[in-house]
Write an enzyme that holds these catalytic residues in place. Sequence first.
Site, PDB file in Angstrom:
ATOM      1  N   HIS A   1      -3.902   6.307   3.268  1.00 56.66           N
ATOM      2  CA  HIS A   1      -4.570   5.078   2.832  1.00 56.66           C
ATOM      3  C   HIS A   1      -3.948   3.835   3.449  1.00 56.66           C
ATOM      4  O   HIS A   1      -4.646   2.935   3.933  1.00 56.66           O
ATOM      5  CB  HIS A   1      -4.501   5.025   1.308  1.00 56.66           C
ATOM      6  CG  HIS A   1      -5.250   3.900   0.683  1.00 56.66           C
ATOM      7  ND1 HIS A   1      -4.692   2.672   0.434  1.00 56.66           N
ATOM      8  CD2 HIS A   1      -6.523   3.828   0.226  1.00 56.66           C
ATOM      9  CE1 HIS A   1      -5.586   1.887  -0.144  1.00 56.66           C
ATOM     10  NE2 HIS A   1      -6.696   2.558  -0.286  1.00 56.66           N
TER      11      HIS A   1
ATOM     12  N   SER B   1     -11.041  -0.974  -1.104  1.00 55.62           N
ATOM     13  CA  SER B   1      -9.809  -0.924  -0.307  1.00 55.62           C
ATOM     14  C   SER B   1     -10.091  -1.201   1.157  1.00 55.62           C
ATOM     15  O   SER B   1      -9.236  -1.729   1.876  1.00 55.62           O
ATOM     16  CB  SER B   1      -9.152   0.457  -0.419  1.00 55.62           C
ATOM     17  OG  SER B   1      -8.407   0.588  -1.584  1.00 55.62           O
TER      18      SER B   1
ATOM     19  N   ASP C   1       0.832  -1.197   0.000  1.00 54.39           N
ATOM     20  CA  ASP C   1       0.000   0.000   0.000  1.00 54.39           C
ATOM     21  C   ASP C   1       0.871   1.253   0.000  1.00 54.39           C
ATOM     22  O   ASP C   1       1.939   1.262  -0.607  1.00 54.39           O
ATOM     23  CB  ASP C   1      -0.922  -0.049   1.237  1.00 54.39           C
ATOM     24  CG  ASP C   1      -2.261   0.600   0.989  1.00 54.39           C
ATOM     25  OD1 ASP C   1      -2.293   1.830   0.765  1.00 54.39           O
ATOM     26  OD2 ASP C   1      -3.286  -0.096   1.022  1.00 54.39           O
TER      27      ASP C   1
END
Length: 774
Positions: free
Chosen positions: A225, A558, A150
């Site tokens: 994120h 996600s 990620d």
Amino acid sequence: MAAHNGSQLKRLILWTLGLLALKNMSAVHSISTSEKQLYIVYMGSNKIPHALGITAETHSDLLSSVLGSAATGKTALVHSYIHGLNGFSAMLSASEAAQLSEMPGVVSTFPSVSCSLQTTRTWDYMGVNLDGESWTSTNFGKDVIVATIDTGVWPEHESFDDEGMDPIPEKWKGECETGQSFPEFYCNRKLIGARYFSEGYEAIWGQINTSDPTVSLSPRDTEGHGTHTITTLGGSRTTNVSFQGTGLAVGTARGGASNARVAAYKVCWPGSCQTADILAAFDMAIHDGVDVISISLGASAIDYFYDSIAIGAFHATDKGILVVAAGGNSGPSKATVSNGAPWILTAAASSIDREFLSDIHLGNNVTYSGPSLNTEKIDPNVYPLVDAGNIPAQNITSTDARMCGPDSLDAKKVKGNIVVCVPGDMLGINYPEVEVYDKGGVATIMVDDELKSYAQVFRHPAVTVVSQGVGSHILSYINSTRSPVATMTLSLQYLGIPAPIAAKFSSRGPNVISPDVLKPDLIAPGVSILAGWSPAASPSEDPSDIRTFQYNFLSGTSMSTPHIAGVAALLKAEHPDWSPAAIKSALMTTATPLDSKHNQNSHGDLTWGSGHIDPKGAIDPGLVYNTTSGDYKLFLCSMNYTDSQIRVVTGTDTAHVTCPKARVSASSLNYPTIAASNFTNTITVVRTVTNVGAPTATYRAEIDNPAGVRVRVSPDVLNFTPDTEVLSYTATLEPMDTQPWLKNWVFGALIWDDGRHRVRTAIAVGPTVDSPFF
């Protein structure tokens, strides 16, 4: 350079809603034979690392033999893959790549491409309770090693508190790379490892500017994120958490496998996550000793022999590592799912039983509600309500003004008002609430069907989103009233909302690469998920938003991906000898199909696969479908892949892949679902199940026939004994006189019941790939 039209641009933006807005976007352009670009040179598997003396020098020497000198070879080399697979990436011209593809030992060469990035209540909602007896034996994933590929991680976050944790497991071979992080990056007994991979990105975009405070050349997450996904997956328990201390979503924040060890592999940089870097992350994760990988990245579906995520995941699976990947945010259209290789567990996104709403009270005594995270109190007195299209700045059209782009509104007419904006295809490029806020507006009402189903963080907190229908009523009120007024309330949390509901943005099947394998596999919470956040990241994706958050709301596949990976880690702790396929099967055959009453026009199993994840059921599934690497290789044979194309994916010598002379249907893969596209004639598939329950058990078949299809199972009773743990059956799908599957996908199920377990195998039947109804 090709241009994106409005709808395409919006779809690209929606891929990253709740994730990352791409800072840079470039269209694919043609490459001349002399122009350099980043290629992956794949040389197969590496079953025993270094057994054949494979090193970075080996790859450099091969590269030099084509480029003409050792110095040129070393300069061109970007990554060397020597652990889970064998190969490298390098800056090459098309002609040099073609020359390398003909070298002995080289399986293939293909370009590196860019992938996009795709909590307090969710785990209780899913039944993973802190005091639940079902989870005592799993110890919440104690010492299972879970990882994300990620944007990195913020190591100081309280979700990585390691108090009371034992020493790091001896099997861990990873590292804690510090890079050029400020403050200094560190790991502990919770966050046991972190690496970063920027070589592929820098080979294309140039050296990363380390003086830019928004970018850290280290595993440190400055985007948010990665911290969100890894804390959802395996964050430690943190009590009394709420959104910005407001009381919204108050509770104990924790990952699904809260006692697991976590590791972060950073592959994403401003505007791009290069597949050359992603493949390097897979290679190191295999080396490091990871048990479960969660990857919330994706691109458009491509053949598996060009798909770096599929290739990396195959090698990880072959080494006993389960890979869970996001299915994408390009819904609700069909045939949009990505990461659909059958050895990957593909995640879809759904809502939970919680909403955050604000009320809009109009001057005509009509009240509308919409998703919102309003945390700033608006004076209860009413304010003038204006249509942004009626207050354009000089030389701005009414249509453009209604989108509320930068400098589109007349400041004198905005100040002190509540403004209605309709951003349309410019959402994600413009920040309507910022334009209203900067011009002195009190609050923004945003009209958008894509956002009306979930709350998200905006730069100016006084924002409520309504549907196009509600927006039309509000605009009609404004334009038919001399002095329209309104007020907006603070957001409130509502529980007990009907759920799960498939998210509109969640990508749908069928999988265009292999439609005879039902994808996505599972659906899990992915809407308005509160989890850890990087304080260096903009909480609203607006670069001018410098607020610092410890926790933030995001939506997307996600978010559903680490939820599924977290449950997989619990199963790994409970059943350490189970294969990735067994864990995947347990999750799929115990899943619950969604209620069609609350999910109308959603494309059924093409949206949620086997159904909504049921962690408690998956702990004791009764039977599992164990799929081996050999099964996957035969599956690739069924796709009419050539020997060399199969080697690209598997890395094995063609001598180890014997494709049957008569083509076998991809539907015959020993998978926990049964799917058949191009269904015109009777087909028979074989499935093999392994008993993981009581040694002696009798299972009887129940059949829910898809519309227009008759399903027959033989035998329809399976008798397991201590000496007979594995049994096979055939399922025959026969078309009936009515043929609804010519125009629509139809769904049913086969259920094996022993009185305690109900092992459900979803069945999906549909039209041909070239049909307009596919």
